[in-house]
Design a protein around this motif. Structure first.
Motif, short mmCIF file in Angstrom:
data_model
loop_
_atom_site.label_atom_id
_atom_site.label_comp_id
_atom_site.label_asym_id
_atom_site.label_seq_id
_atom_site.Cartn_x
_atom_site.Cartn_y
_atom_site.Cartn_z
N UNK A 14 2.05 -12.39 -1.69
CA UNK A 14 1.62 -11.14 -1.07
C UNK A 14 2.82 -10.30 -0.65
N UNK A 15 3.82 -10.95 -0.07
CA UNK A 15 5.01 -10.22 0.38
C UNK A 15 5.81 -9.72 -0.83
N UNK A 16 6.01 -10.57 -1.81
CA UNK A 16 6.82 -10.18 -2.97
C UNK A 16 6.15 -9.16 -3.86
N UNK A 17 4.82 -9.18 -3.93
CA UNK A 17 4.10 -8.26 -4.81
C UNK A 17 3.52 -7.04 -4.10
N UNK A 18 3.95 -6.78 -2.88
CA UNK A 18 3.52 -5.55 -2.21
C UNK A 18 4.09 -4.35 -2.97
N UNK A 19 3.25 -3.44 -3.44
CA UNK A 19 3.75 -2.32 -4.25
C UNK A 19 4.77 -1.48 -3.48
N UNK A 20 5.93 -1.28 -4.09
CA UNK A 20 6.98 -0.47 -3.49
C UNK A 20 8.01 -1.25 -2.73
N UNK A 21 7.75 -2.50 -2.39
CA UNK A 21 8.73 -3.27 -1.62
C UNK A 21 9.90 -3.68 -2.51
N UNK A 22 9.66 -4.50 -3.50
CA UNK A 22 10.70 -4.86 -4.47
C UNK A 22 10.64 -3.97 -5.70
N UNK A 23 9.43 -3.79 -6.21
CA UNK A 23 9.25 -2.95 -7.39
C UNK A 23 7.86 -2.35 -7.35
N UNK A 24 7.68 -1.31 -8.14
CA UNK A 24 6.37 -0.68 -8.27
C UNK A 24 6.09 -0.53 -9.76
N UNK A 25 4.96 -1.05 -10.17
CA UNK A 25 4.57 -1.01 -11.58
C UNK A 25 3.18 -0.42 -11.68
N UNK A 26 2.89 0.67 -12.22
CA UNK A 26 3.77 1.72 -12.74
C UNK A 26 4.28 2.61 -11.63
N UNK A 27 5.45 3.15 -11.83
CA UNK A 27 6.05 4.03 -10.84
C UNK A 27 5.56 5.46 -10.96
N UNK A 28 6.05 6.31 -10.09
CA UNK A 28 5.65 7.72 -10.12
C UNK A 28 6.25 8.44 -11.33
N UNK A 29 7.55 8.22 -11.58
CA UNK A 29 8.20 8.94 -12.68
C UNK A 29 8.64 8.03 -13.81
N UNK A 30 8.72 6.73 -13.58
CA UNK A 30 9.10 5.76 -14.61
C UNK A 30 8.06 4.67 -14.69
N UNK A 31 8.22 3.79 -15.67
CA UNK A 31 7.28 2.68 -15.80
C UNK A 31 7.45 1.71 -14.64
N UNK A 32 8.70 1.36 -14.30
CA UNK A 32 8.99 0.46 -13.19
C UNK A 32 10.01 1.13 -12.29
#
Length: 68
Positions: A14-32
């Motif tokens: 839960x901590x590692x996969x929180x969107x925006x904490x380590x990474x966001x998939x898909x991002x606003x302007x890029x894929x990651x």
């Protein structure tokens, strides 16, 4: 003796996969995007599917158990 494996795996994922904490998939302007601390509804859905898949693998397929 209590089995703490499912609890520890769920909290860690839960901590590692929180969107925006380590990474966001898909991002606003890029894929990651990494470490942007922003999120969207679609990225929450993608991270939820990844979380469900990983927790299923760790708890059902591998069978992680931690006894205290």
């Amino acid at each position: 003796m209590a089995d703490w494996g499912p609890v520890l795996i769920a909290v860690l994922l839960f901590v590692l996969l929180s969107p925006g904490l380590l990474f966001q998939l898909p991002g606003k302007s890029r894929v990651v995007e990494f470490g942007n601390m922003k999120t969207s509804g679609f990225s929450i859905l993608v991270h939820t599917i990844i979380f469900f898949g990983l927790i299923t693998i760790f708890l059902i397929a591998i069978g992680v158990h931690v006894y205290t």
